[in-house]
Design a protein around this motif. Structure first.
Motif, PDB file in Angstrom:
ATOM      1  N   SER B 478       0.972  -1.024   0.178  1.00  0.00           N
ATOM      2  CA  SER B 478       0.126   0.065  -0.032  1.00  0.00           C
ATOM      3  C   SER B 478       0.938   1.352   0.125  1.00  0.00           C
ATOM      4  N   VAL B 479       2.045   1.216   0.382  1.00  0.00           N
ATOM      5  CA  VAL B 479       3.149   2.349   0.429  1.00  0.00           C
ATOM      6  C   VAL B 479       4.002   2.351  -0.792  1.00  0.00           C
ATOM      7  N   GLN B 480       4.137   1.122  -1.478  1.00  0.00           N
ATOM      8  CA  GLN B 480       5.238   1.245  -2.256  1.00  0.00           C
ATOM      9  C   GLN B 480       4.923   2.132  -3.472  1.00  0.00           C
ATOM     10  N   GLY B 481       3.455   2.259  -3.849  1.00  0.00           N
ATOM     11  CA  GLY B 481       3.000   3.056  -4.649  1.00  0.00           C
ATOM     12  C   GLY B 481       3.384   4.552  -4.673  1.00  0.00           C
ATOM     13  N   GLU B 482       3.130   4.835  -3.242  1.00  0.00           N
ATOM     14  CA  GLU B 482       3.473   6.438  -2.894  1.00  0.00           C
ATOM     15  C   GLU B 482       4.780   6.534  -3.000  1.00  0.00           C
ATOM     16  N   VAL B 483       5.722   5.559  -2.842  1.00  0.00           N
ATOM     17  CA  VAL B 483       7.404   5.912  -2.879  1.00  0.00           C
ATOM     18  C   VAL B 483       7.674   6.301  -4.470  1.00  0.00           C
ATOM     19  N   ILE B 484       7.091   5.240  -5.200  1.00  0.00           N
ATOM     20  CA  ILE B 484       7.321   5.337  -6.670  1.00  0.00           C
ATOM     21  C   ILE B 484       6.816   6.690  -7.179  1.00  0.00           C
ATOM     22  N   ASN B 485       5.472   7.272  -6.655  1.00  0.00           N
ATOM     23  CA  ASN B 485       5.268   8.420  -7.075  1.00  0.00           C
ATOM     24  C   ASN B 485       6.103   9.696  -6.681  1.00  0.00           C
ATOM     25  N   LEU B 486       6.609   9.469  -5.338  1.00  0.00           N
ATOM     26  CA  LEU B 486       7.169  10.698  -4.939  1.00  0.00           C
ATOM     27  C   LEU B 486       8.461  10.756  -5.769  1.00  0.00           C
ATOM     28  N   LEU B 487       9.260   9.512  -6.085  1.00  0.00           N
ATOM     29  CA  LEU B 487      10.596   9.525  -6.834  1.00  0.00           C
ATOM     30  C   LEU B 487      10.339  10.108  -8.097  1.00  0.00           C
ATOM     31  N   ASN B 488       9.151   9.714  -8.831  1.00  0.00           N
ATOM     32  CA  ASN B 488       8.684  10.288 -10.003  1.00  0.00           C
ATOM     33  C   ASN B 488       8.505  11.550 -10.016  1.00  0.00           C
ATOM     34  N   GLY B 489       7.781  12.105  -9.123  1.00  0.00           N
ATOM     35  CA  GLY B 489       7.341  13.270  -8.945  1.00  0.00           C
ATOM     36  C   GLY B 489       8.763  14.272  -8.714  1.00  0.00           C
ATOM     37  N   LEU B 490       9.451  13.991  -7.961  1.00  0.00           N
ATOM     38  CA  LEU B 490      10.815  14.681  -7.604  1.00  0.00           C
ATOM     39  C   LEU B 490      11.500  14.920  -8.792  1.00  0.00           C
ATOM     40  N   GLN B 491      11.662  13.691  -9.762  1.00  0.00           N
ATOM     41  CA  GLN B 491      12.480  13.767 -10.851  1.00  0.00           C
ATOM     42  C   GLN B 491      12.041  14.799 -12.124  1.00  0.00           C
ATOM     43  N   GLU B 492      10.470  14.645 -11.826  1.00  0.00           N
ATOM     44  CA  GLU B 492       9.977  15.738 -12.887  1.00  0.00           C
ATOM     45  C   GLU B 492      10.362  16.965 -12.408  1.00  0.00           C
ATOM     46  N   ARG B 493      10.219  17.432 -11.205  1.00  0.00           N
ATOM     47  CA  ARG B 493      10.429  18.705 -10.850  1.00  0.00           C
ATOM     48  C   ARG B 493      11.640  19.358 -10.782  1.00  0.00           C
ATOM     49  N   LEU B 494      12.671  18.395 -10.522  1.00  0.00           N
ATOM     50  CA  LEU B 494      13.915  18.673 -10.161  1.00  0.00           C
ATOM     51  C   LEU B 494      15.008  18.313 -11.315  1.00  0.00           C
ATOM     52  N   GLY B 495      14.289  17.679 -12.036  1.00  0.00           N
ATOM     53  CA  GLY B 495      15.388  17.056 -13.229  1.00  0.00           C
ATOM     54  C   GLY B 495      16.372  16.209 -12.746  1.00  0.00           C
ATOM     55  N   LEU B 496      16.103  15.297 -11.820  1.00  0.00           N
ATOM     56  CA  LEU B 496      17.074  14.433 -11.059  1.00  0.00           C
ATOM     57  C   LEU B 496      17.285  13.499 -11.951  1.00  0.00           C
ATOM     58  N   SER B 497      18.347  12.838 -11.995  1.00  0.00           N
ATOM     59  CA  SER B 497      18.814  11.550 -12.445  1.00  0.00           C
ATOM     60  C   SER B 497      18.781  10.322 -11.314  1.00  0.00           C
ATOM     61  N   ILE B 498      18.172   9.353 -11.598  1.00  0.00           N
ATOM     62  CA  ILE B 498      17.963   8.267 -10.630  1.00  0.00           C
ATOM     63  C   ILE B 498      18.668   6.952 -10.813  1.00  0.00           C
ATOM     64  N   LEU B 499      19.537   6.380 -10.221  1.00  0.00           N
ATOM     65  CA  LEU B 499      20.190   5.146 -10.246  1.00  0.00           C
ATOM     66  C   LEU B 499      19.195   4.444  -9.280  1.00  0.00           C
ATOM     67  N   LEU B 500      18.307   3.505  -9.785  1.00  0.00           N
ATOM     68  CA  LEU B 500      17.419   2.760  -9.038  1.00  0.00           C
ATOM     69  C   LEU B 500      17.870   1.262  -8.797  1.00  0.00           C
ATOM     70  N   ILE B 501      18.293   0.833  -7.800  1.00  0.00           N
ATOM     71  CA  ILE B 501      18.898  -0.419  -7.485  1.00  0.00           C
ATOM     72  C   ILE B 501      17.510  -1.202  -6.921  1.00  0.00           C
ATOM     73  N   THR B 502      17.162  -2.232  -7.330  1.00  0.00           N
ATOM     74  CA  THR B 502      16.129  -2.969  -6.900  1.00  0.00           C
ATOM     75  C   THR B 502      15.954  -4.602  -7.418  1.00  0.00           C
ATOM     76  N   HIS B 503      15.269  -5.382  -6.827  1.00  0.00           N
ATOM     77  CA  HIS B 503      14.694  -6.374  -7.118  1.00  0.00           C
ATOM     78  C   HIS B 503      13.410  -6.650  -7.559  1.00  0.00           C
ATOM     79  N   ASN B 504      12.694  -5.642  -7.168  1.00  0.00           N
ATOM     80  CA  ASN B 504      11.198  -5.547  -7.488  1.00  0.00           C
ATOM     81  C   ASN B 504      10.847  -4.944  -8.756  1.00  0.00           C
ATOM     82  N   MET B 505      10.551  -5.860  -9.435  1.00  0.00           N
ATOM     83  CA  MET B 505      10.186  -5.857 -10.850  1.00  0.00           C
ATOM     84  C   MET B 505       9.279  -4.739 -11.148  1.00  0.00           C
TER      85      MET B 505
END
Lengths: 313, 558
Positions: B478-505
């Motif tokens: 239930s919270v995973q989606g919120e974290v994805i939204n947060l990272l995506n939103g920040l990227q759009e607002r701040l022009g961040l590059s993100i290296l996402l290390i995960t095994h959650n497909m």
């Protein structure tokens, strides 16, 4: 495991070498010189100089250190300035008394402290736990000298149960003489160890694998001693290893108060007389004991908990 | 089916907190019952309460647990103990802490057999058989090993072998796969399924992961705040959830949303799935500019020395953790680095942050070559690259407020003057926490809030690149989606590059523009996310995706 033990021992030897060099410098830097002490106030400077030359005290410090380390390694610690016997011989005569005192103190500290701490942790927050807590703090707070003197007054002077001075001859006598000094040196540690064991036991008893052991129907005693205590005792072993150093300090008092012919007493007398070779030898023996104790503690810990050696590498 | 276990009105409280609220259910012989819920829903408390294995701080207020004509909650301790491990067994969550560190695997497994009348030799033989049964390679040698010498997956196999060694009637599994990565999770689930078929024991499988429960269980119980919200056959619950909470939970699981979307539905606004644009990188990713990060031929070797120094003929073990790895991340782009534990992905992150020594290759941050950087160069680089740590609660100091901690990077970089409360509130707000959180301590935070605090701290120095190490690990769906939204939103607002290390497909699908797949220290495949999911080229990639799909059983009907 074998490699780990070898490495710990090698490291211990390196520490010892460094300690030997440092000790030599510190003793030489102390005020007063052995020539004046040995030859008395009437000695002329010429005689003093000759004496110093004989002992090699006129050489530059690095040379003196190298010579000292070299002779220590070859088993020669010099000659006792008083008795004219080799220092190694003097040490060999005194060391067993101190070693047995420290061992007895360790047995008291661990033998009482660990079960008390364990019991307190298992019956946490009970009356029993609080009583052990109170006892522990009291034991920690009383200096060993006080325990030595009052113990002697009560058990030797008033009750006459235990001998007050000397070390005794023969096994039974020696053990009899050992009781009071060993209690004086070790009893303070009982409280300390009990607190330590209680704290780490409480932490370990809440671990996942303890709940699992219960879930497999293991008996509570087996869980406490085989599963929990094994992990919980590791910090205690380390502390006791280092504690040997403090116990050596207390042993000096205990040996003076109880007139035991140990290393501590030897050291005290040698310092008063500026008997440099013996002072150095005694301190060296004490240092060796301490380094051996900490090395042993590390090795023990690795045997108790195999993760320990990885954390130290 | 005959009833094996009957639970009536079971209630458990921790101090003033009622963790389990008058729960009743039945378990039939041979059945697999899944219990799903978020952390804090009382699901684990419930199953550990069944045989009275709760911590001292918990109290069972009421209830009856009937097993073979006896109420387990009122059984004398020694009779209850006789059932534990023999008739009712547990597998616990974290394989790293579920085995005693100071005893060998063999000793611990022999201990489980302590009540059996067998000789030591026979017990040992049975232990080896049990390890062989759970497909642990070289079972004989494993009995001599200590838990820390085994990997997480191997330890979980040992736990399973221990739990099933005496052929129990009921197996209670408390999140047995949560701490494992996706491919291992599949293996362990397959193993559990096989063993259950062979032994016919009833299983209660607790998980916060809906998909896992769906693949394994016949029946599912959904818990929320200590209450059972829904109880029914898996297919029915997933296809037609009757409770609103279950419905929202199903909608919000990123793994259930197969159309990539940069805006995940959240529990609060569930019902509007897939709101927001698809991850179209055009415009956001600056393809014409120089890349934000470019890694070429990166190699990292760990050495482990033997007993003797090399000069005296001692041995040196070299482990090539990362070999000849190369990739680049554009400005405004998210690159997902995927692979199972031990594949070297975290080592790559550590190399980029200068936390391990590299043996070859170059790391270019913008135009600065980090592999040739001196201390000052690294100091400057670390202001540009921020790390979001895997365990956010553990990476925050428990003794200081969030306000102090999120601005700490400024203090470290000699900009103490900017480390004001105002700045802290600004950063927290950026990460979606209101300013009041500045005065809170880490233990007062939920998993999702701690994650947000980690993001706020990562943003303190206005970095260009964020390295997010498993940003959703350990979080409820239930919270995973919120974290994805947060990272995506920040990227759009701040022009961040993100290296996402995960095994959650699922996270990869919704957050990454491109994917690089690591296997045994090397990158075996790189490509746009959509292509990787649709047509993986490397076998290993296909396996990773299949493992993720494994979690999505009834999605077509859901």
């Amino acid at each position: 495991m074998f490699g780990y033990i070898l490495r710990r021992i090698a490291l211990g030897c390196a520490v010892l070498l460094l300690a030997i060099s440092t000790l030599y410098v510190i003793v030489q830097a102390a005020p007063g010189d052995p020539a004046s002490a040995m030859l008395g106030p009437k000695a002329t400077p010429a005689i003093k100089a000759a004496f110093a030359e004989k002992l090699g005290l006129d050489q530059p410090m690095p040379v003196q250190i190298a010579r000292y380390v070299g002779s220590v390694l070859s088993g020669d610690l010099g000659t006792d300035l008083r008795s004219r016997r080799p220092v190694t011989e003097v040490l060999a005569a005194h060391a067993p008394y101190t070693v047995e005192l420290i061992l007895a103190a360790l047995v008291i500290a661990a033998g009482l402290g660990i079960p008390l701490g364990c019991a307190a942790a298992v019956r946490r927050n009970s009356f029993f736990d609080r009583a052990i807590g109170l006892l522990s703090v009291s034991l920690i707070s009383v200096p060993p000298v006080i325990i030595a003197i009052y113990g002697m007054l009560l058990f030797s002077a008033a009750l006459g149960w235990l001998p007050a001075i000397g070390a005794g001859e023969g096994l039974a006598e020696r053990l009899h003489h050992l009781i009071l000094p060993a209690v004086a040196v070790g009893i303070g540690w009982v409280g300390y160890i009990a607190r330590l064991v209680r704290a780490s036991m409480i932490e370990v008893l809440s671990a996942n694998y303890i709940r699992n052991a219960r879930a497999f129907g293991l008996a509570e005693g087996r869980i406490v001693y085989r599963y929990a205590l094994r992990t919980a005792v590791a910090p205690t072993v380390t502390v006791l290893g280092v504690g040997v150093g403090y116990m050596l300090g207390s042993a000096v008092f205990a040996e003076i108060v109880f007139a035991r012919p140990g290393i501590g007493k030897l050291m005290y007398d040698a310092v008063i007389l500026r008997n440099y070779p013996v002072t150095l030898g005694a301190v060296l023996a004490a240092t060796t004991l301490l380094v051996a104790a900490t090395t042993l503690a590390d090795i023990l810990n690795a045997l108790i908990d195999p993760r320990f050696k990885e954390s130290r590498e | 089916m005959d009833r094996l276990l009957q639970v009536d009105n079971l209630a458990v409280r921790f101090g003033p907190m009622q963790a389990v609220k008058w729960v009743s259910f039945t378990l039939h012989r041979g059945e697999t019952l899944g219990i799903v819920g978020e952390s804090g829903s009382g699901k684990s408390t419930l199953i550990w309460a069944l045989t009275r294995l709760l911590p001292e701080t918990a109290a069972i207020n009421s209830g009856e647990v009937w097993f073979e004509g006896a109420d387990l909650l009122r059984l004398p301790p020694d009779r209850l103990r006789a059932l534990r491990g023999t008739r009712i067994s547990y597998i616990s969550q974290d394989p790293m802490t579920s085995l005693a560190p100071g005893l060998t695997i063999g000793q611990q497994m022999m201990d489980v057999l302590h009540r059996e009348p067998w000789s030591a030799r026979e017990k040992r033989a049975r232990v080896i058989d049990a390890l062989d049964w759970v497909s642990l390679p070289e079972p004989e040698r494993r009995t001599e090993m200590y838990p820390h010498e085994l990997s997480g997956g191997q330890r979980q196999r040992v736990s399973i072998a221990m739990a099933l060694m005496l052929g129990p009637d009921i197996l209670l599994a408390d999140e047995p796969t949560t701490a494992l990565d996706a491919t291992l999770e599949v293996e362990v689930l397959d193993l559990l399924r096989r063993l259950q078929r062979e032994t016919g024991c009833a299983v209660i499988f607790v998980s916060h992961h809906l998909g896992t429960v769906a693949t394994l269980c016949d029946r599912v119980m959904v818990m929320k705040d200590g209450e059972v919200r829904e109880d029914g056959p898996v297919a029915r619950v997933f296809a037609a959830p009757q409770d609103d909470y279950t419905r929202r939970l199903l909608l919000c699981d990123p793994a259930h949303i197969l159309t990539p979307t940069r805006r995940q539905p959240t529990m609060a606004d569930a019902g509007t799935p897939g709101a927001g644009p698809a991850p179209d990188p055009a415009g956001r990713v600056k393809t014409e500019e120089a890349p934000a990060l470019s890694v070429n031929g990166l190699s990292v070797t760990y050495t482990r020395r033997g007993v003797l120094p090399v000069a005296l003929g001692g041995s040196v073990d070299r482990v090539h953790a990362v070999r000849q790895v190369g990739f680049e991340i554009r400005k405004g782009e998210t690159l997902a680095l995927i692979g199972e534990s031990g594949s070297g992905k975290s080592t790559v992150a550590r190399a980029i942050l200068g936390l391990v020594r590299t043996d070859g290759g170059t790391i270019l941050l913008g135009t600065d070559n980090l592999t040739a950087a001196d201390r000052a160069g690294w100091q400057a680089a670390r202001a540009e690259v921020a790390m979001m740590f895997q365990d956010p609660a553990g990476s925050l100091s428990p003794r200081r407020t969030l306000g102090e901690q999120v601005v700490e990077p400024l203090v470290v970089h000699g900009r103490r003057g900017e480390a004001t409360r105002g700045k802290a509130v600004e950063l927290l707000t950026l990460a979606g926490l209101d300013g009041g959180f500045a005065d809170r301590y880490p233990h007062e935070l939920s998993g999702g809030q701690a994650r947000r605090a980690g993001v706020a701290r990562a943003l303190a120095l206005s970095p260009r690149l964020i390295v997010a190490d498993e940003p959703t690990a350990g979080l409820d769906v239930s919270v995973q989606g919120e974290v994805i939204n947060l990272l995506n939103g920040l990227q759009e607002r701040l022009g961040l590059s993100i290296l996402l290390i995960t095994h959650n497909m699922a996270v990869v699908r919704h957050a990454a523009d491109r994917v690089a797949v690591m296997l045994k220290g090397q990158i075996v495949e790189t490509g746009p996310t959509a292509r990787i999911f649709a047509a993986p080229e490397h076998d290993y990639t296909a396996r990773l995706i299949a493992a993720a799909h494994h979690d999505l059983p009834t999605h077509e009907s859901a």
